[in-house]
Write a protein that holds these residues in place. Structure first.
Motif, PDB file in Angstrom:
ATOM      1  N   LEU A 103      -3.233   5.060   8.702  1.00  0.00           N
ATOM      2  CA  LEU A 103      -1.999   4.875   9.355  1.00  0.00           C
ATOM      3  C   LEU A 103      -1.111   3.663   9.017  1.00  0.00           C
ATOM      4  O   LEU A 103      -0.127   3.410   8.776  1.00  0.00           O
ATOM      5  CB  LEU A 103      -1.795   4.783  10.669  1.00  0.00           C
ATOM      6  CG  LEU A 103      -2.360   6.320  11.181  1.00  0.00           C
ATOM      7  CD1 LEU A 103      -2.205   6.403  12.914  1.00  0.00           C
ATOM      8  CD2 LEU A 103      -1.260   7.355  10.844  1.00  0.00           C
ATOM      9  N   LEU A 108      -4.187  11.201  -0.762  1.00  0.00           N
ATOM     10  CA  LEU A 108      -4.850   9.928  -0.739  1.00  0.00           C
ATOM     11  C   LEU A 108      -5.797   9.846   0.517  1.00  0.00           C
ATOM     12  O   LEU A 108      -6.574   8.875   0.450  1.00  0.00           O
ATOM     13  CB  LEU A 108      -3.558   9.069  -0.479  1.00  0.00           C
ATOM     14  CG  LEU A 108      -2.712   8.653  -1.656  1.00  0.00           C
ATOM     15  CD1 LEU A 108      -1.472   7.742  -1.294  1.00  0.00           C
ATOM     16  CD2 LEU A 108      -3.954   7.539  -2.507  1.00  0.00           C
ATOM     17  N   ILE A 109      -5.410  10.646   1.591  1.00  0.00           N
ATOM     18  CA  ILE A 109      -6.075  10.461   2.661  1.00  0.00           C
ATOM     19  C   ILE A 109      -7.137  11.655   2.957  1.00  0.00           C
ATOM     20  O   ILE A 109      -8.255  11.621   3.813  1.00  0.00           O
ATOM     21  CB  ILE A 109      -5.695  10.028   4.167  1.00  0.00           C
ATOM     22  CG1 ILE A 109      -4.543  11.426   4.643  1.00  0.00           C
ATOM     23  CG2 ILE A 109      -4.701   8.654   3.790  1.00  0.00           C
ATOM     24  CD1 ILE A 109      -4.505  11.106   5.851  1.00  0.00           C
ATOM     25  N   ALA A 110      -6.974  12.914   2.443  1.00  0.00           N
ATOM     26  CA  ALA A 110      -7.737  13.867   2.597  1.00  0.00           C
ATOM     27  C   ALA A 110      -8.637  14.443   1.598  1.00  0.00           C
ATOM     28  O   ALA A 110      -8.062  14.835   0.546  1.00  0.00           O
ATOM     29  CB  ALA A 110      -6.790  15.137   2.992  1.00  0.00           C
ATOM     30  N   ASP A 170       7.715  -3.368   5.110  1.00  0.00           N
ATOM     31  CA  ASP A 170       6.497  -4.383   5.590  1.00  0.00           C
ATOM     32  C   ASP A 170       7.128  -5.232   7.061  1.00  0.00           C
ATOM     33  O   ASP A 170       6.418  -5.216   7.861  1.00  0.00           O
ATOM     34  CB  ASP A 170       6.075  -5.136   4.586  1.00  0.00           C
ATOM     35  CG  ASP A 170       5.147  -4.518   3.604  1.00  0.00           C
ATOM     36  OD1 ASP A 170       4.795  -3.420   3.909  1.00  0.00           O
ATOM     37  OD2 ASP A 170       4.984  -5.170   2.545  1.00  0.00           O
ATOM     38  N   ARG A 205      -0.212  15.210   4.961  1.00  0.00           N
ATOM     39  CA  ARG A 205      -1.108  14.188   5.434  1.00  0.00           C
ATOM     40  C   ARG A 205      -1.178  14.198   6.820  1.00  0.00           C
ATOM     41  O   ARG A 205      -2.380  14.068   7.219  1.00  0.00           O
ATOM     42  CB  ARG A 205      -0.345  12.776   4.833  1.00  0.00           C
ATOM     43  CG  ARG A 205      -0.890  11.509   5.214  1.00  0.00           C
ATOM     44  CD  ARG A 205      -0.179  10.383   4.802  1.00  0.00           C
ATOM     45  NE  ARG A 205      -0.859   9.141   5.224  1.00  0.00           N
ATOM     46  CZ  ARG A 205      -1.464   8.296   4.457  1.00  0.00           C
ATOM     47  NH1 ARG A 205      -1.579   8.466   3.105  1.00  0.00           N
ATOM     48  NH2 ARG A 205      -1.802   7.092   4.693  1.00  0.00           N
ATOM     49  N   PRO A 241     -11.210   8.937   1.783  1.00  0.00           N
ATOM     50  CA  PRO A 241     -11.705   8.622   0.421  1.00  0.00           C
ATOM     51  C   PRO A 241     -11.613   7.201   0.244  1.00  0.00           C
ATOM     52  O   PRO A 241     -11.169   6.445   0.799  1.00  0.00           O
ATOM     53  CB  PRO A 241     -10.333   9.170  -0.166  1.00  0.00           C
ATOM     54  CG  PRO A 241      -9.545  10.160   0.859  1.00  0.00           C
ATOM     55  CD  PRO A 241     -10.012   9.357   2.110  1.00  0.00           C
ATOM     56  N   LYS A 247      -2.220  11.120  -6.363  1.00  0.00           N
ATOM     57  CA  LYS A 247      -1.680  10.125  -5.509  1.00  0.00           C
ATOM     58  C   LYS A 247      -0.844  10.438  -4.292  1.00  0.00           C
ATOM     59  O   LYS A 247       0.038   9.478  -3.558  1.00  0.00           O
ATOM     60  CB  LYS A 247      -1.426   8.754  -6.289  1.00  0.00           C
ATOM     61  CG  LYS A 247      -2.551   8.510  -6.960  1.00  0.00           C
ATOM     62  CD  LYS A 247      -3.236   7.225  -6.224  1.00  0.00           C
ATOM     63  CE  LYS A 247      -4.429   6.373  -7.316  1.00  0.00           C
ATOM     64  NZ  LYS A 247      -5.459   7.488  -7.282  1.00  0.00           N
ATOM     65  N   VAL A 304       7.149  -3.022   9.970  1.00  0.00           N
ATOM     66  CA  VAL A 304       5.814  -2.683  10.353  1.00  0.00           C
ATOM     67  C   VAL A 304       5.418  -4.009  11.243  1.00  0.00           C
ATOM     68  O   VAL A 304       4.894  -3.708  12.221  1.00  0.00           O
ATOM     69  CB  VAL A 304       5.230  -2.173   9.105  1.00  0.00           C
ATOM     70  CG1 VAL A 304       3.682  -2.150   9.538  1.00  0.00           C
ATOM     71  CG2 VAL A 304       5.519  -0.836   8.535  1.00  0.00           C
ATOM     72  N   ARG A 305       5.643  -5.033  10.504  1.00  0.00           N
ATOM     73  CA  ARG A 305       4.922  -6.250  11.170  1.00  0.00           C
ATOM     74  C   ARG A 305       5.776  -6.493  12.601  1.00  0.00           C
ATOM     75  O   ARG A 305       4.956  -6.766  13.736  1.00  0.00           O
ATOM     76  CB  ARG A 305       5.135  -7.443  10.636  1.00  0.00           C
ATOM     77  CG  ARG A 305       4.579  -7.437   9.249  1.00  0.00           C
ATOM     78  CD  ARG A 305       4.147  -8.988   8.464  1.00  0.00           C
ATOM     79  NE  ARG A 305       3.267  -8.817   7.820  1.00  0.00           N
ATOM     80  CZ  ARG A 305       1.784  -9.114   7.825  1.00  0.00           C
ATOM     81  NH1 ARG A 305       1.619  -9.441   9.073  1.00  0.00           N
ATOM     82  NH2 ARG A 305       1.026  -8.913   7.040  1.00  0.00           N
ATOM     83  N   VAL A 322       2.178   2.719  14.362  1.00  0.00           N
ATOM     84  CA  VAL A 322       2.962   2.906  12.958  1.00  0.00           C
ATOM     85  C   VAL A 322       2.166   4.094  12.366  1.00  0.00           C
ATOM     86  O   VAL A 322       1.008   4.216  12.238  1.00  0.00           O
ATOM     87  CB  VAL A 322       2.530   1.460  12.170  1.00  0.00           C
ATOM     88  CG1 VAL A 322       3.011   1.554  10.919  1.00  0.00           C
ATOM     89  CG2 VAL A 322       3.303   0.345  12.943  1.00  0.00           C
ATOM     90  N   HIS A 323       2.775   4.589  11.348  1.00  0.00           N
ATOM     91  CA  HIS A 323       2.134   5.572  10.620  1.00  0.00           C
ATOM     92  C   HIS A 323       3.082   5.480   9.097  1.00  0.00           C
ATOM     93  O   HIS A 323       4.253   5.714   8.682  1.00  0.00           O
ATOM     94  CB  HIS A 323       2.918   7.136  11.096  1.00  0.00           C
ATOM     95  CG  HIS A 323       2.452   7.826  12.207  1.00  0.00           C
ATOM     96  ND1 HIS A 323       1.678   8.526  12.404  1.00  0.00           N
ATOM     97  CD2 HIS A 323       2.655   7.302  13.526  1.00  0.00           C
ATOM     98  CE1 HIS A 323       1.262   8.845  13.534  1.00  0.00           C
ATOM     99  NE2 HIS A 323       1.846   7.826  14.172  1.00  0.00           N
ATOM    100  N   LEU A 324       2.073   4.930   8.389  1.00  0.00           N
ATOM    101  CA  LEU A 324       2.489   4.828   6.786  1.00  0.00           C
ATOM    102  C   LEU A 324       2.180   6.067   6.170  1.00  0.00           C
ATOM    103  O   LEU A 324       0.845   6.594   6.318  1.00  0.00           O
ATOM    104  CB  LEU A 324       2.110   3.421   6.322  1.00  0.00           C
ATOM    105  CG  LEU A 324       2.681   2.351   7.093  1.00  0.00           C
ATOM    106  CD1 LEU A 324       2.090   0.945   6.436  1.00  0.00           C
ATOM    107  CD2 LEU A 324       4.249   2.100   6.466  1.00  0.00           C
ATOM    108  N   LYS A 373       3.294   4.131  -2.429  1.00  0.00           N
ATOM    109  CA  LYS A 373       3.309   2.769  -3.204  1.00  0.00           C
ATOM    110  C   LYS A 373       4.753   2.460  -3.610  1.00  0.00           C
ATOM    111  O   LYS A 373       4.975   1.103  -3.593  1.00  0.00           O
ATOM    112  CB  LYS A 373       2.413   2.779  -4.314  1.00  0.00           C
ATOM    113  CG  LYS A 373       0.697   3.198  -3.844  1.00  0.00           C
ATOM    114  CD  LYS A 373       0.286   2.054  -3.333  1.00  0.00           C
ATOM    115  CE  LYS A 373      -1.047   2.461  -2.952  1.00  0.00           C
ATOM    116  NZ  LYS A 373      -1.549   2.085  -1.358  1.00  0.00           N
TER     117      LYS A 373
END
Lengths: 610, 610
Positions: free
Chosen positions: A24, B42-44, B353, B16, A45, B37, B356-357, B367-369, B373
């Protein structure tokens, strides 16, 4: 966000749960563990630029050095790693290590951990080092120092009950049997042991403490943990005390257990170096005191509920802590939560599947499977978090799930989270009209002579299936009991107190002075003054301390007010109050019809007969 | 759990977010999308037995057939897929497809979708098909039918404002400019268009509806959605109506907008085939009516808050629905929530960014990114969900996040979620003592002559920074206004009503008859009877309808009672009430000291001077 690659020693379920907030927040995680099917590797991954996670044991020097080479910071999801190699990495200074290797090393040796904590004035159970070759005299002396039964424990590699053996007496036979259980004689190795006094705790408690690299510390509220066969099985948040009579527990409840537990946990973590989450397990003793049991330098099973139940999970906060990001709020975002571990009872996955299928049908239940393909007795293969609008609802949901587990019986459930039912209307209040163990409303009266006046209110709460308790608490005859009751009410999970009183009628106002909860006062009509004395006494409170007063003898309205107070933050209950109001309207409209059809003379004489 | 492999067409952020509950439940997901990508890939990791996800366009026949070959069921995370090939797969009968290909095909053509809905008696905005070659006469006729301005829309491939063009008039110039904007003349292709009447909506609303393979239907509560530059930016749950005067909105508010919106959404989904989540977007019009805008046959951006805010997320429920698992509860598990999309304002990721900060420092923000890229204007790169104990808190947290976004200004924030501050004590109640836009407490009085009596209560709420409103509402002179106020109070987010009244003092009891919220009554002392008339009138309510009565003229206690009612479900506020009680104790103890030091004669004369 952070472009730092985090190398994680260990790729089990804790790593798996770390990977979720990591994705996340866009934080790259690189795992080191043996095999490519570990729970973490199965769903995470490798970061960009890496073709795979590292395949090797998390205590192997070359593998740890390779992980350090490829990472900006190393952390752990299991403490049984090679801390010496981590210290080497730390010394080189190219890759940060959090928490500090010295802390990990200290914690690996439970005896050294306890010596360290005790040295810093932190309360732990009494303990002594002991050798497996100790003489009869030494064992006898130990028996006198610690009393029996006591626990014989391995200093290292002990977890989930492994490495612990209860010692009923220090007789040669008992000692031998314990030593054998702990592995003495196997492979001729010398055991590293210590003995600990038997702790007759009231509850086990855990606090997750988070400290970031800058030294900022936050902690989650304490939770109650319940173990079965020495493995954590159930976790309940927030922590509740169910003995409101402070005298029963030695009068030490002035500061809430939660506050004291958090302070103790933070103090204990304060003597350990490094950033991240620390899971602090404690015993709550009969006299209200707290003792540290042990500390894990990583996210902990007793903090899994934080994923659903808190603003920021322990896993996200662990990452924030080691990466110098602001720490997230540890507050609960739901009123109540519970966690039930999915633990293998045999090699078969079938019982786990059954529990999962049950949980899918339970409102507020979130299933977490760890991706383990094989089951075995005592293996953690997943957990289920339950959230809900109050303690009673959460426990009812947990009961449904626990009942589907083959190694759990009704007695264990009753002992752990209470066995009282909530779901069916008839059994909403425990049979025979007894107090509910997780009440939302407390009905109290100054004297049992007020009971007939308060009963209609109790029946309204039954009708709405609101868990409540009913007891006697006199402002004048049991003043200390009243103060204890009022002060502990909120901490026990009550949301409203209904107090009935006649004559001088001090109870509602006095209770309101000792609690921050709303107090509803019912003026009870006495033999003189028609209840006006009670009404004035209850309603005319000085500015600063309010009571919510209802009509003389009208406990029905007091209960309905309590229900509205709870409904103000429970949309489903609010809907039922609306429906109740509609039913009152319908009742009157039926009378309108009857009056019309019968004529008022006949209606009046019918009415007299009732 | 389910061993069925789910093939997903599309591997973007929705995929995702599907992968997260899939891993929790052990459901294997296989994605088809171009590149390796994509946010989902990317995450699965690919399911066991597959070396990779499928690399290819989600509208390519061979790729879809390959996915079907490798899966037990196909679903979509984007509707712009090749529905004909899905129909072919469905027909073969080896691999299930959910939702049904016919539904996906229908929804791809927004004009056909509207024709279908209208045919089934579901309210939509007026619309007509129109050709880009329509004659002047035809345009003139359209202008008369729909009025201007109107919207000119592409029938297909329209999303996030793409394919929509407002038409100020049907003049040749305006029509040409709109057609050009929509791509007429580019590559010589013929546009497929329709025109829609301009919808001067009060709010946009969305409801996520879930239907499983067996036909069971559940829906999430309606949320308010706010778009910026035609892209969803903010989502607020639960939906609140801020105009409590029903007359302003044409008197159609009897059934709550939420209930009507859910019914309409379920009815609309009822005329579409297949299982899964359907995102139904609606317009709420000035007269209270609801019109369907469009339907997405998949999880939807207006349901992202369900991950943190509801018992079961839309993503988990989508999987449960297509896999014949029991549907999960759609209830909110938190009192209030909001969602803010992270949308590129340029090619730079830096503004994202920064937001998010900011969010990492905001309590209750998750936060969910999406792992993208590269950024570009209008691209959704993530979202932030905010949860909290009430509407005012959630909006204040959202404001902090929105203020960190470079394309958002204070005016937009004010228009969208209100600009009133809550954080600092001085500004807790809006300057000049005006009503807060998200009040928790409503103070009402029968007459402005009661204002001086109620002001001390208002100031207590200021002191505790409780958002409240204050207005006049007479039971006898504005009876309809009183009824409207009471009936709408809970739906507007109020948790308690404080009503002051003198003499006959009917207001509190009458208000209590029209709301399920707790009503606190303040008897106001009149020129005769010392306020006893008001006290009796307020407190002696019939059984069934309670009021919480406080002392005569004691609005301070009424406000404190309202605070205690809110605090009953807000542990932090409860702590502050306890601290307030302690401050009262300290105040008295200071007087004890003064009395001791000055002597009582001097103290008494000092006191007289004050």
């Amino acid at each position: 966000m952070s472009q730092k690659t985090v190398g994680v020693l260990g790729g089990g379920q804790l790593g798996r749960m770390l990977s979720q907030p990591a994705s996340l927040l866009g934080i790259p995680l690189l795992f080191l563990d043996s095999g490519d099917k570990t729970p973490a590797k199965l769903i995470a991954p490798p970061p960009e630029g890496h073709s795979s996670h590292l395949d090797g044991p998390f205590n192997s020097r070359p593998h740890i050095l390779e992980l350090a080479e490829k990472s900006d910071i190393l952390t752990i999801e299991i403490e049984h790693v090679n801390a010496d190699v981590l210290a080497e990495v730390e010394e080189k200074g190219k890759c940060d290590v959090q928490p500090k290797p010295a802390t990990i090393k200290l914690i690996q040796d439970k005896y050294a951990q306890k010596v360290h904590l005790e040295k810093h004035g932190i309360a732990v159970a009494p303990f002594f080092a002991v050798s497996q070759d100790a003489s009869r005299d030494e064992w006898e002396k130990l028996g006198k120092e610690l009393g029996t039964p006591m626990m014989l424990k391995s200093r290292t590699m002990a977890y989930d009950g492994k490495g612990n053996s209860p010692l009923a007496s220090v007789s040669e036979e008992d000692v031998q049997s314990s030593l054998t259980q702990l592995g003495a004689g196997t492979g001729g190795k010398q055991l590293s042991l210590y003995a600990e006094g038997w702790m007759p705790f009231v509850k086990e408690i855990a606090v997750m403490v988070v400290r970031n690299v800058e030294g900022q510390v936050v902690s989650y509220d304490a939770v109650e943990t319940v173990h079965k066969d020495s493995i954590l099985r159930v976790c309940i948040a927030p922590l509740r005390m169910h003995d409101w009579d402070s005298k029963k527990a030695g009068g030490k409840w002035e500061e809430s257990v939660n506050v004291r537990a958090k302070k103790l946990a933070e103090k204990a973590v304060g003597v350990l170096d490094g950033a991240g989450v620390f899971g602090v397990e404690m015993f709550l003793m009969q006299d209200g005191s707290l003792l540290i049991n042990e500390i894990a330098p990583r996210p902990h099973n007793s903090g899994h509920h934080t994923i659903e139940a808190c603003h920021t999970s322990q896993f996200e906060n662990h990452l924030r802590a080691i990466l110098s990001l602001p720490l997230g709020s540890t507050s609960l975002r739901v009123p109540a939560a519970g966690m039930v571990n999915l633990i293998g009872s045999s090699n078969s996955m079938e019982p786990i599947d059954r529990a999962v299928r049950t949980a899918l049908g339970v409102t507020g239940a979130s299933v977490h499977l760890y991706g383990k393909k094989e089951c075995r007795k005592g293996r953690k293969v997943g957990h289920i978090t339950v959230t809900g609008e109050n303690d009673a609802v959460v426990r009812e949901r947990m009961r449904t799930i626990l009942r589907s587990m083959e190694d759990i019986d009704e007695e264990w459930i009753g002992k752990t989270i209470g066995s009282s039912p909530l779901s069916s209307s008839a059994s909403a209040s425990p049979s025979g009209a007894k107090s509910h163990p997780q009440p939302l409303v407390g009905i109290i009266m100054g004297s049992d002579s007020d009971l007939p006046t308060l009963l209609p209110g109790a029946r309204i709460l039954d009708k709405f299936e609101i868990p409540y308790e009913l007891t006697i608490c006199s402002a004048h005859r049991t003043p200390q009991r009243m103060v204890d009751y009022a002060r502990n009410a909120a901490g026990r999970g009550l949301k409203c107190i209904v107090a009935g009183a006649g004559g001088a009628a001090h109870l509602p106002g006095m209770v309101a002075s000792e609690t921050a909860l709303p107090v509803v006062g019912v003026p009870v009509k006495g033999s003189v003054l028609d209840g006006v004395d009670s009404l004035y006494s209850i309603v005319q409170m000085p500015r600063g301390i309010p009571t919510a007063t209802v009509g003389i003898n009208n406990s029905t309205n007091a209960a309905l007010l309590a229900i509205r107070i709870i409904a103000a933050s429970d949309p489903k209950l609010l809907k039922r109050v609306e429906e109740y109001a509609e039913s009152l309207e319908e009742e009157v409209l039926e009378k309108v019809d009857a009056l019309e059809q019968m004529g008022w003379e006949a209606y009046a004489s019918e009415r007299l007969k009732k």
